[in-house]
Design a protein around this motif. Structure first.
Motif, mmCIF file in Angstrom:
data_model
loop_
_atom_site.group_PDB
_atom_site.id
_atom_site.type_symbol
_atom_site.label_atom_id
_atom_site.label_comp_id
_atom_site.label_asym_id
_atom_site.label_seq_id
_atom_site.Cartn_x
_atom_site.Cartn_y
_atom_site.Cartn_z
ATOM 1 N N ILE A 173 -62.226 -25.840 -51.892
ATOM 2 C CA ILE A 173 -61.674 -25.178 -50.695
ATOM 3 C C ILE A 173 -62.771 -24.963 -49.650
ATOM 4 O O ILE A 173 -62.577 -25.226 -48.458
ATOM 5 N N LEU A 174 -63.941 -24.514 -50.074
ATOM 6 C CA LEU A 174 -65.036 -24.260 -49.143
ATOM 7 C C LEU A 174 -65.525 -25.560 -48.500
ATOM 8 O O LEU A 174 -65.920 -25.577 -47.327
ATOM 9 N N THR A 175 -65.511 -26.631 -49.284
ATOM 10 C CA THR A 175 -65.904 -27.929 -48.728
ATOM 11 C C THR A 175 -64.912 -28.380 -47.662
ATOM 12 O O THR A 175 -65.302 -28.857 -46.588
ATOM 13 N N ASP A 176 -63.608 -28.213 -47.964
ATOM 14 C CA ASP A 176 -62.579 -28.565 -46.969
ATOM 15 C C ASP A 176 -62.734 -27.722 -45.708
ATOM 16 O O ASP A 176 -62.569 -28.227 -44.582
ATOM 17 N N LEU A 177 -63.038 -26.448 -45.878
ATOM 18 C CA LEU A 177 -63.204 -25.564 -44.724
ATOM 19 C C LEU A 177 -64.417 -25.971 -43.893
ATOM 20 O O LEU A 177 -64.365 -25.984 -42.657
ATOM 21 N N ALA A 178 -65.502 -26.345 -44.564
ATOM 22 C CA ALA A 178 -66.697 -26.798 -43.846
ATOM 23 C C ALA A 178 -66.410 -28.085 -43.081
ATOM 24 O O ALA A 178 -66.865 -28.269 -41.945
ATOM 25 N N ASN A 179 -65.635 -28.967 -43.709
ATOM 26 C CA ASN A 179 -65.260 -30.211 -43.022
ATOM 27 C C ASN A 179 -64.381 -29.923 -41.798
ATOM 28 O O ASN A 179 -64.509 -30.575 -40.760
ATOM 29 N N ALA A 180 -63.473 -28.950 -41.940
ATOM 30 C CA ALA A 180 -62.624 -28.574 -40.810
ATOM 31 C C ALA A 180 -63.465 -27.991 -39.670
ATOM 32 O O ALA A 180 -63.245 -28.298 -38.494
ATOM 33 N N ASP A 181 -64.434 -27.148 -40.023
ATOM 34 C CA ASP A 181 -65.331 -26.593 -39.002
ATOM 35 C C ASP A 181 -66.089 -27.709 -38.285
ATOM 36 O O ASP A 181 -66.249 -27.689 -37.059
ATOM 37 N N HIS A 182 -66.542 -28.676 -39.055
ATOM 38 C CA HIS A 182 -67.293 -29.803 -38.468
ATOM 39 C C HIS A 182 -66.396 -30.620 -37.547
ATOM 40 O O HIS A 182 -66.820 -31.019 -36.452
#
Length: 309
Positions: free
Chosen positions: A72-81
């Protein structure tokens, strides 16, 4: 409970195997990290970490939870990027609503040049003359050429354009040529706008004298092309934007009248919904339009002098 902070603290403890190292990376105290993890365990009703004085290891439930949280945190970081990239370079789809009359201007050429400058953008252009709700319709930018402007939207002026009184030569031969604003009361008038809010014409004379004429309209429309067609068909006198009547004035199909008096310019606005962070695709499109048009559309030169001048 701050669930996001608790999950972030928990994943860092698992990664470091130590509360102190996790606290150092997150710039928090060890006790704060410990509280985040305890709150998470109490919320879930399960022990996530096996603790000793020097280390911490996830339980079987904790390991399974960690793997899902990390995803989930990886997906969120990708969304932020992704959002960050969208704010650095315009991408995606830009939905634009424009009045039908505005298509007389080289709108297609302008949009094509904009697309060449920003190849990662797709443009969806919808033309109509009704004032829509951009949020409900999913519109990014509305081009609007009449007032009043809706107070619920942000308005940025693109360009001013002059308005010209004109009529068909045969209409003027039949009904006479108005030489003074007051003469308009004896004519059939074609009114651009809403009769409830825009039923007066203001004219300013060469000495600055102002004249307000209650428009004795026989046709009123918010579509300038409809009024232009009716004017060409000898239905009366119209006050229309120069970009609508330009070709007809140059060819002599229409003739200007009352040229010693000036009507107020009308402005083209870009409207968009209020937002704390204006998407870059909207900002660059509006900037492009302003740069393309300059401050003011020029008055239309005519080949034919005003009748009666």
């Amino acid at each position: 409970m701050d669930k996001f902070s608790s999950i972030r603290a928990f994943t860092k403890v698992v990664q470091h195997g130590n509360f102190s190292k996790a606290a150092k990376e997150l710039h928090l105290s060890r006790s704060a990290i410990s509280k985040y993890v305890i709150d998470l365990e109490q919320h879930l009703g399960v022990q996530l970490m096996s603790r000793t004085t020097r280390s911490a290891r996830p339980t079987e439930s904790g390991q399974a939870y960690y793997e899902r949280c990390q995803s989930i945190l990886t997906d969120l970081a990708n969304a932020d990027h992704l959002v960050g990239q969208l704010q650095k370079a315009p991408r995606g789809t830009l939905r634009v609503n424009a009045p039908v009359s505005f298509s007389i201007l080289p709108l297609g050429e302008i949009v094509a040049d904009f697309m060449a400058a920003y190849p990662d953008l797709r443009i969806e252009l919808i033309t109509n003359d009704r004032l829509i709700d951009p949020v409900q319709e999913g519109i990014d930018v509305m081009l609007h050429i009449t007032e009043p402007l809706p107070s619920s939207l942000i308005a940025r002026k693109i360009v001013d354009t002059p308005c010209i009184f004109c009529a068909a030569p045969t209409y003027l031969q039949r009904r006479g040529i108005p030489n003074h604003p007051g003469d308009l009361r004896q004519h059939d008038c074609l009114n651009y706008g809403n009769p409830a809010t825009n039923n007066q014409w203001k004219l300013t004379g060469p000495t600055g004298d102002e004249h307000w004429i209650q428009v004795p309209w026989t046709l009123c429309s918010d579509n300038a092309e409809v009024l232009r067609d009716a004017t060409v068909k000898e239905r009366g006198i119209a006050l229309l934007p120069a970009f609508v009547t330009g070709a007809d004035l140059r060819s002599g199909v229409l003739h200007p009248i009352l040229s010693r008096y000036k009507a107020p310019d009308i402005a083209l606005y870009a409207l968009y919904s209020p937002t704390r962070h204006l998407p870059i695709k909207i900002r660059v499109f509006i900037d492009f339009l302003i740069g393309r048009f300059g401050r003011r559309l020029p008055a239309t030169p005519t080949k034919h002098a005003e009748i009666g001048s």
